[in-house]
Enzyme design. Structure first.
Site, PDB file in Angstrom:
ATOM      1  N   ALA A  56      16.804  12.378  43.175  1.00  0.00           N
ATOM      2  CA  ALA A  56      17.646  11.472  43.961  1.00  0.00           C
ATOM      3  C   ALA A  56      16.698  10.487  44.651  1.00  0.00           C
ATOM      4  O   ALA A  56      15.724  10.898  45.302  1.00  0.00           O
ATOM      5  CB  ALA A  56      18.448  12.261  44.986  1.00  0.00           C
ATOM      6  N   ILE A  82      12.767  14.467  45.357  1.00  0.00           N
ATOM      7  CA  ILE A  82      12.820  13.148  45.999  1.00  0.00           C
ATOM      8  C   ILE A  82      12.157  12.121  45.075  1.00  0.00           C
ATOM      9  O   ILE A  82      11.000  12.285  44.676  1.00  0.00           O
ATOM     10  CB  ILE A  82      12.094  13.185  47.359  1.00  0.00           C
ATOM     11  N   LYS A  83      12.914  11.071  44.762  1.00  0.00           N
ATOM     12  CA  LYS A  83      12.388  10.046  43.849  1.00  0.00           C
ATOM     13  C   LYS A  83      11.880   8.872  44.678  1.00  0.00           C
ATOM     14  O   LYS A  83      12.615   8.318  45.510  1.00  0.00           O
ATOM     15  CB  LYS A  83      13.495   9.598  42.907  1.00  0.00           C
ATOM     16  N   LEU A  84      10.628   8.499  44.455  1.00  0.00           N
ATOM     17  CA  LEU A  84       9.992   7.430  45.228  1.00  0.00           C
ATOM     18  C   LEU A  84       9.449   6.370  44.280  1.00  0.00           C
ATOM     19  O   LEU A  84       8.932   6.710  43.210  1.00  0.00           O
ATOM     20  CB  LEU A  84       8.796   7.991  46.016  1.00  0.00           C
TER      21      LEU A  84
END
Ligand code: G3P
Length: 217
Positions: A56, A82-84
């Site tokens: 996400a 966690i997508k960065l």
């Protein structure tokens, strides 16, 4: 090779998960827009259906805000990844969040040195975008091969998550190179099991079987 599905469509995810074909899911802001529902609901529902990592993506651009958003997303379920974005701020946030034990997928990778930097920042996954490089007449698969070689040279644990996959051949080539994961749109994932000779052969077997007049039951 692990298979993730690249979609925010929960019905499609449910169908593929029921078939036992899914190791995880990736979403992005464009896929959330397409699903046209609140992101929190989508991510929570996907995490209920799939045990593996569910990416996400944060939308902040500055490290502290990325970390804050990332922790909110990770609070939705234990398997949120966690997508960065692959920016300096993104890599700083990656270092901090993976240091605290969160899963992080660094996305929008278009060069081998970007992937090297993401690994140094402790990324759990690096997402090189094959199709978008092919779109501008570069070689997306060459990038996967370069990253594989660099990670193996130095023993980085970061998993190569081949993204922006558009064709069955992308999956085949990424698997031959040794990408750890492919994230694939639902239609391409389903197409992986299809072959015209399988259908033709099955039709022939069934016709011949019928002609024998036998029954297994
Ligand atoms: O999730 C990121 C990536 O897979 C996007 O693919 O087809 O929009 O380039 P595409």
């Amino acid at each position: 090779m692990k298979f993730f599905v690249d979609t925010a469509d929960v019905a499609e995810i449910r169908e593929l998960a029921d078939a036992g074909l899914l190791d995880g899911v990736t979403t992005n802001p464009s896929l959330i827009k397409k699903a046209n529902r609140p992101m929190r609901d989508i991510v929570a529902e996907i995490c209920d259906v799939v045990e593996g990592p569910v990416s996400a993506e944060v939308t902040a651009l500055e490290t502290a805000e990325m970390i804050r958003e990332g922790k909110i997303l990770a609070g939705i379920a234990d398997n949120v990844c966690i997508k960065l974005p692959l920016t300096l701020d993104g890599l700083k946030a990656c270092k901090e969040l993976t240091g605290e034990g969160f899963l992080v997928n660094v996305t929008l990778c278009f060069s081998a040195v970007q992937a090297l930097m993401a690994a140094k920042a402790g990324a759990t996954f690096i997402s090189p975008f094959i199709g978008r490089l092919d779109d501008i007449n570069l070689d997306g698969m060459e990038l996967i091969a370069d990253i594989r070689r660099i990670y193996d040279n130095y023993g980085f644990d970061t998993e190569i998550l081949a993204a922006s996959i558009r064709t069955i051949n992308h999956v085949r080539e990424a698997a031959l190179i040794g990408a750890d994961v492919a994230t694939v749109p639902p239609s391409t994932l389903k197409a992986l099991v299809k072959h015209p000779l399988t259908d033709k052969g099955l039709d022939q077997f069934l016709a011949d079987w019928k002609a024998t007049g036998q029954s297994i039951a």
